[in-house]
Every structure is written in structure tokens, then in C-alpha cells.
Design an enzyme around this catalytic site. Sequence first.
Site, PDB file in Angstrom:
ATOM      1  N   CYS A 169       0.873  -1.172   0.000  1.00 54.18           N
ATOM      2  CA  CYS A 169       0.000   0.000   0.000  1.00 54.18           C
ATOM      3  C   CYS A 169       0.907   1.218   0.000  1.00 54.18           C
ATOM      4  CB  CYS A 169      -0.911   0.003   1.223  1.00 54.18           C
ATOM      5  SG  CYS A 169      -2.011   1.441   1.292  1.00 54.18           S
ATOM      6  N   GLU A 224      -3.903   1.465  -6.672  1.00 52.32           N
ATOM      7  CA  GLU A 224      -2.937   0.543  -7.258  1.00 52.32           C
ATOM      8  C   GLU A 224      -2.789   0.935  -8.712  1.00 52.32           C
ATOM      9  OE1 GLU A 224      -0.680  -1.380  -6.754  1.00 52.32           O
ATOM     10  OE2 GLU A 224      -0.872  -1.851  -4.633  1.00 52.32           O
TER      11      GLU A 224
END
Length: 236
Positions: free
Chosen positions: A2, A110
Site C-alpha cells: 500500500c 494501485e
Amino acid sequence: MCGRFVVASPPLLLAEHFTVDEVRLDVDGDGAPAPNYNVAPTDRVIAVATHGGRRLLGAFQWGLVPSWAPDAGGGARLINARAETVTEKRAFRDAFARRRCIVAADGFYEWRLTAGGLKQPVFISAASGAPLAFAGLWEVWRDRRLGQDAPPLRTCTIVTTTANSTLSPLHSRMPVVLPRSTWATWLDPAVTDTGELSSLLVPLDDAGDGALVLRDVSRAVNDVRNNGPQLLDPVA
């Protein structure tokens, strides 16, 4: 992993969602972090932790700085902790045992590689629209060179695990998103059983309340200097 996410919900909404007993966003005199649509390492984020039996909501710097670190410069390299090794790594094992938190997020980014070789950002959020609860660890660091009056630096990291079927086409890792039913256990410092805690660090169930939605968003996300709600606008 992340590496970039969004924290834009008002603190009072987050306090209600996470059923906290007290909001402590002004404890260091800095006030609440502004809405951030492109959170990057070392930015201030909002997290929930338990202290003295009470659930508190406060601000932390993203990127863990262990209490024993000689300086705070390494925090940017410790934004994530792998679930598989969090109990072994010196930087994380004490926090895993005693200082667990929930990092609040409205969603995260992402990237997928396009046919033209460009990195296309994808915004990932809960299908329900509710904030996500990332499993996190926190620490307090003080600069020993300043003596006992050194101000505390509160930092945190986000625990990651293998990606579920929704995210695996984008990346092999994802943040651990804790279901509401696990919050009390994760936040309770009295829970010390490593097996019990590690069993919570699993990929989010794709079905039901755990469903995630994905949408392509502006490539402006790729530059951390860009911010604002327009980053979340869907693109074709």
C-alpha cells in the site's frame, strides 16, 4: 503493498464509524489533518488505537519510526509491514505485541500497466461506501538528543497480505482490511496470542460486506504534488 491512499472523510464521521470514545487530533497542537486524496509516505493520517481501555482517534505520521531508532529519517521506508514476517522483524514485533491500530482510509490506489506501457492508477474502495479499516501498528519516537522534553513523534505502518481475487490482477499484495467483527480483538493490547492476532491478517473476503469496487482515475495521481477530490473522478 500500500503506497498511496485517501483519507478525506471528516474526523467526526470516522469517530462515529469506528465507535471511538475520544477524538485526540489536537494533542500535539497541529489539529486534524486536512482531507488528503493522495496520501504519501510521511504524510499525517488518521488512526484508531486503544489506550487505558478507551478507543481513541488521533493523527499519526505514516511510516513507522521504532522507539530505538537513532533518528526519524527511516520512517518513509517502513510504510508497510508484511503479515508473514511482522512478528519477526525487529522494527515491528514490539508494536505488533503491544501497539496495534486501525488506519482509516476512504480507499487506496494501485496501478496497472497499459498496452502502451503507461501506469494507469486504479482507485479501490468499499462497495458499501464505508471507510476501510487497515490493520496498522504504531510507535512513539523521541529525539534523545533533545533530552526528556523532546516532543513525541507518533508514527504508524500498514500491514499487508496477499491480494484477494479482486486485486490480484493488479498486484500480488494488498493492505489487510479488518472486518468490523475483528476490530475489538485487534485493538486490545491485552490480546497477546500471536496465533490469534496473525489469523486476522488475511486477504479481505471478496463477497458480501467485504466487496471492493475498482475504477480507473486520473494519471495526475502519479504525482504526489497533485491533490483534491478531482483525483477520484473516473476516466474512460
